[in-house]
Scaffold this motif. Structure first.
Motif, mmCIF file in Angstrom:
data_model
loop_
_atom_site.group_PDB
_atom_site.id
_atom_site.type_symbol
_atom_site.label_atom_id
_atom_site.label_comp_id
_atom_site.label_asym_id
_atom_site.label_seq_id
_atom_site.Cartn_x
_atom_site.Cartn_y
_atom_site.Cartn_z
ATOM 1 N N LYS A 222 0.831 -1.213 0.000
ATOM 2 C CA LYS A 222 0.000 0.000 0.000
ATOM 3 C C LYS A 222 0.863 1.260 0.000
ATOM 4 C CE LYS A 222 -3.877 -2.265 2.320
ATOM 5 N NZ LYS A 222 -4.769 -2.282 3.500
ATOM 6 N N GLY A 223 1.943 1.217 -0.773
ATOM 7 C CA GLY A 223 2.788 2.380 -0.948
ATOM 8 C C GLY A 223 3.745 2.662 0.193
ATOM 9 N N ARG A 224 3.800 1.795 1.193
ATOM 10 C CA ARG A 224 4.673 2.022 2.350
ATOM 11 C C ARG A 224 5.696 0.895 2.448
ATOM 12 N NH1 ARG A 224 1.346 3.205 7.708
ATOM 13 N NH2 ARG A 224 3.492 3.665 8.375
ATOM 14 N N GLU A 225 6.925 1.239 2.814
ATOM 15 C CA GLU A 225 7.945 0.208 2.981
ATOM 16 C C GLU A 225 7.654 -0.607 4.231
ATOM 17 O OE1 GLU A 225 12.567 0.575 2.856
ATOM 18 O OE2 GLU A 225 11.950 0.038 4.893
ATOM 19 N N LYS A 226 7.588 -1.913 4.063
ATOM 20 C CA LYS A 226 7.358 -2.822 5.182
ATOM 21 C C LYS A 226 8.602 -3.611 5.552
ATOM 22 C CE LYS A 226 2.932 -2.019 5.759
ATOM 23 N NZ LYS A 226 2.345 -1.606 7.044
ATOM 24 N N CYS A 227 9.550 -3.670 4.611
ATOM 25 C CA CYS A 227 10.759 -4.456 4.832
ATOM 26 C C CYS A 227 11.787 -4.048 3.785
ATOM 27 C CB CYS A 227 10.443 -5.953 4.710
ATOM 28 S SG CYS A 227 11.861 -7.061 4.949
ATOM 29 N N ASP A 228 13.039 -3.941 4.193
ATOM 30 C CA ASP A 228 14.104 -3.668 3.237
ATOM 31 C C ASP A 228 14.305 -4.876 2.315
ATOM 32 O OD1 ASP A 228 16.516 -1.922 2.502
ATOM 33 O OD2 ASP A 228 17.463 -3.859 2.899
ATOM 34 N N HIS A 229 14.675 -4.614 1.067
ATOM 35 C CA HIS A 229 15.043 -5.715 0.159
ATOM 36 C C HIS A 229 16.468 -6.126 0.521
ATOM 37 C CE1 HIS A 229 15.766 -8.063 -3.463
ATOM 38 N NE2 HIS A 229 14.481 -7.960 -3.744
ATOM 39 N N TYR A 230 16.570 -7.064 1.468
ATOM 40 C CA TYR A 230 17.856 -7.364 2.122
ATOM 41 C C TYR A 230 18.655 -8.452 1.421
ATOM 42 C CZ TYR A 230 14.922 -11.093 4.109
ATOM 43 O OH TYR A 230 14.051 -12.162 4.275
ATOM 44 N N TRP A 231 18.250 -8.865 0.230
ATOM 45 C CA TRP A 231 18.986 -9.869 -0.524
ATOM 46 C C TRP A 231 19.263 -9.314 -1.930
ATOM 47 C CZ3 TRP A 231 13.867 -9.711 0.446
ATOM 48 C CH2 TRP A 231 12.976 -9.870 -0.623
ATOM 49 N N PRO A 232 20.165 -9.926 -2.694
ATOM 50 C CA PRO A 232 20.545 -9.362 -3.997
ATOM 51 C C PRO A 232 19.376 -9.330 -4.981
ATOM 52 C CG PRO A 232 22.126 -11.021 -3.268
ATOM 53 C CD PRO A 232 20.965 -11.117 -2.344
ATOM 54 N N TYR A 233 19.462 -8.385 -5.919
ATOM 55 C CA TYR A 233 18.445 -8.264 -6.968
ATOM 56 C C TYR A 233 18.730 -9.167 -8.161
ATOM 57 C CZ TYR A 233 16.303 -4.177 -4.752
ATOM 58 O OH TYR A 233 15.645 -3.339 -3.893
ATOM 59 N N ASP A 234 19.971 -9.638 -8.286
ATOM 60 C CA ASP A 234 20.334 -10.499 -9.412
ATOM 61 C C ASP A 234 21.288 -11.578 -8.911
ATOM 62 O OD1 ASP A 234 22.878 -9.292 -9.191
ATOM 63 O OD2 ASP A 234 22.304 -7.715 -10.602
ATOM 64 N N THR A 235 21.921 -12.282 -9.836
ATOM 65 C CA THR A 235 22.755 -13.419 -9.434
ATOM 66 C C THR A 235 24.179 -13.021 -9.060
ATOM 67 O OG1 THR A 235 23.249 -13.829 -11.780
ATOM 68 C CG2 THR A 235 21.452 -15.102 -10.777
ATOM 69 N N MET A 236 24.469 -11.741 -9.060
ATOM 70 C CA MET A 236 25.788 -11.292 -8.589
ATOM 71 C C MET A 236 25.796 -11.255 -7.064
ATOM 72 S SD MET A 236 27.654 -10.906 -11.215
ATOM 73 C CE MET A 236 29.022 -9.965 -10.543
ATOM 74 N N PRO A 237 26.914 -11.662 -6.441
ATOM 75 C CA PRO A 237 26.979 -11.602 -4.967
ATOM 76 C C PRO A 237 26.884 -10.165 -4.471
ATOM 77 C CG PRO A 237 28.779 -12.922 -5.892
ATOM 78 C CD PRO A 237 28.140 -12.211 -7.036
ATOM 79 N N ALA A 238 26.205 -9.995 -3.330
ATOM 80 C CA ALA A 238 26.130 -8.697 -2.663
ATOM 81 C C ALA A 238 26.684 -8.854 -1.257
ATOM 82 C CB ALA A 238 24.686 -8.206 -2.620
ATOM 83 N N TYR A 239 27.352 -7.803 -0.771
ATOM 84 C CA TYR A 239 27.953 -7.846 0.559
ATOM 85 C C TYR A 239 27.097 -7.075 1.561
ATOM 86 C CZ TYR A 239 32.286 -10.257 -0.466
ATOM 87 O OH TYR A 239 33.210 -11.227 -0.790
ATOM 88 N N TYR A 240 26.909 -7.704 2.726
ATOM 89 C CA TYR A 240 26.226 -7.090 3.860
ATOM 90 C C TYR A 240 27.208 -7.152 5.021
ATOM 91 C CZ TYR A 240 22.491 -8.028 0.613
ATOM 92 O OH TYR A 240 21.725 -8.070 -0.533
ATOM 93 N N GLY A 241 27.946 -6.062 5.220
ATOM 94 C CA GLY A 241 29.075 -6.136 6.130
ATOM 95 C C GLY A 241 30.120 -7.065 5.534
ATOM 96 N N ASP A 242 30.570 -8.043 6.319
ATOM 97 C CA ASP A 242 31.566 -9.000 5.811
ATOM 98 C C ASP A 242 30.926 -10.307 5.345
ATOM 99 O OD1 ASP A 242 30.813 -10.006 8.272
ATOM 100 O OD2 ASP A 242 32.847 -10.358 9.004
ATOM 101 N N ILE A 243 29.627 -10.293 5.140
ATOM 102 C CA ILE A 243 28.904 -11.488 4.695
ATOM 103 C C ILE A 243 28.430 -11.269 3.262
ATOM 104 C CG2 ILE A 243 26.852 -12.924 5.050
ATOM 105 C CD1 ILE A 243 27.094 -12.256 8.055
#
Length: 294
Positions: free
Chosen positions: A113-134
Motif C-alpha cells: 500500500k505504498g509504504r515500505e514494510k521491509c528492506d530488500h535485504y537480498w541481492p536483486y540479481d545473481t551477482m553476490p552482494a555484501y552485507y558487512g563481511d557477509i
C-alpha cells in the motif's frame, strides 16, 4: 465457523492481550538501539532476545530486534524478527550466520500500500552482494502463485552455507490469506524442504508479530495433529507471547488459525503441491546445492 465459536474466540483473544507484557525490554530501549526498531511499540523482551556477537566495544552492537520463540520441535526453534531496515540488514545477516540458521521465512512484501514494510535485504540479481563481511548470492529461485522459494549461498571468510528463503507474497498486513488454506500449503511446502532438526528458523513479517506468530502456530499444529488428536491453539499463542510481544496480533489472525485447522481436518484442497510458474536457475544446479550440506 458459528457465531458461538466467534464469541469464544473473542473471549480467548481478550485473555491473551496482556500475556508477557510485564517483562522488561531494557536493551531495546537504550538510546543507541532505539533507531534499530522498526516500530517503537514492538520491542524484544530481554530474556529471550537474540544476542549478536559484540563488535569491539561498540555499544549496542549485540542488539537486534529478534526473539527466540518455541516451536513444535524445540523451545528455541524459531528466531522471530522484524522486517530488516536498510540500516539493520547487515545485523540481520549477522544473526542468520551466527545462529547457523539455514532457512528464512518472509511473510510480507517489501512495499505494501505504498509504504515500505521491509528492506530488500537480498541481492536483486545473481551477482553476490555484501552485507558487512557477509556475501549473499542467489543460486536459484522458484516462483509459485502465492510464494517464491530461493536458495542463497551465504559466505563469511572461507566458510559458506546454503540458506533457503521462503517468501509468502499474498498475505495482507494485519489481515489473513484468502483463502486461509493457502497458508497451510505454504507451511507444508516449507516443511517438505526443512527438516525438524534444522533450526533455528528465522521468521519475519514487517513487525515480526502478527503474521509471524500465525505462521509458527500453524506449523506447530500441522506437526502435532500427526501424532495427537488434541490441539491447544490458545496455549500455543500464550506460550509464544511469553517470548515475544503480540505474537498473533489480531483476532482475525487468531480465527484464521482455527479456519486453517478446520480446512485441514476437512481435507480441503491440501494434498497437491502448487504449480510452479517460473524458475530462474543461477550458477549452481540442484546436485551442487545438495552437496553443500543442505
Amino acid at each position: 465457523m458459528s457465531a458461538d465459536s466467534d464469541f469464544r474466540f473473542s473471549e480467548e483473544f481478550e485473555e491473551l492481550k496482556h500475556v508477557g507484557r510485564d517483562q522488561p525490554c531494557t536493551f531495546a530501549d537504550l538510546p543507541c538501539n532505539r533507531p534499530k526498531n522498526r516500530f517503537t511499540n514492538i520491542l524484544p523482551y530481554d530474556h529471550s532476545r537474540f544476542k549478536l556477537q559484540p563488535v569491539d566495544d561498540e555499544e549496542g552492537s549485540d542488539y537486534i530486534n529478534a526473539n527466540y520463540v518455541p516451536g513444535y520441535n524445540s523451545p528455541r526453534e524459531f528466531l522471530v524478527t522484524q522486517g530488516p531496515l536498510h540500516s539493520t540488514r547487515d545485523d540481520f545477516w549477522r544473526m542468520v550466520w551466527e545462529s547457523n540458521s539455514r532457512a528464512i521465512i518472509m511473510l510480507t512484501r517489501c512495499v505494501e500500500k505504498g509504504r515500505e514494510k521491509c528492506d530488500h535485504y537480498w541481492p536483486y540479481d545473481t551477482m553476490p552482494a555484501y552485507y558487512g563481511d557477509i556475501s549473499v548470492q542467489i543460486l536459484n529461485e522458484s516462483r509459485y502463485p502465492d510464494w517464491n522459494i530461493s536458495e542463497f549461498m551465504v559466505c563469511r571468510g572461507e566458510q559458506q552455507r546454503v540458506v533457503r528463503h521462503f517468501h509468502f507474497t499474498t498475505w495482507p498486513d494485519f489481515g489473513v490469506p484468502n483463502p486461509p488454506h493457502t497458508l497451510v500449503r505454504f507451511v507444508r511446502a516449507f516443511r517438505e524442504r526443512v527438516p525438524p532438526d534444522q533450526r533455528p528458523i528465522v521468521v519475519h513479517c514487517s513487525a515480526g508479530v502478527g503474521r509471524s506468530g500465525t505462521f509458527i502456530c500453524l506449523d506447530r499444529i500441522l506437526q502435532q495433529i500427526l501424532v495427537c488428536d488434541y490441539v491447544d491453539i490458545f496455549g500455543i499463542v500464550y506460550a509464544m507471547r511469553k517470548e515475544r510481544v503480540w505474537m498473533v496480533q489480531t483476532e482475525q489472525q487468531y480465527i484464521c488459525i482455527h479456519q486453517c485447522l478446520l480446512a485441514v481436518l476437512e481435507g480441503k484442497d491440501l494434498s497437491g503441491s502448487s504449480r510452479e510458474i517460473h524458475e530462474n536457475q543461477g550458477f549452481e544446479d540442484d546436485e551442487g546445492i545438495a552437496e553443500s550440506g543442505m
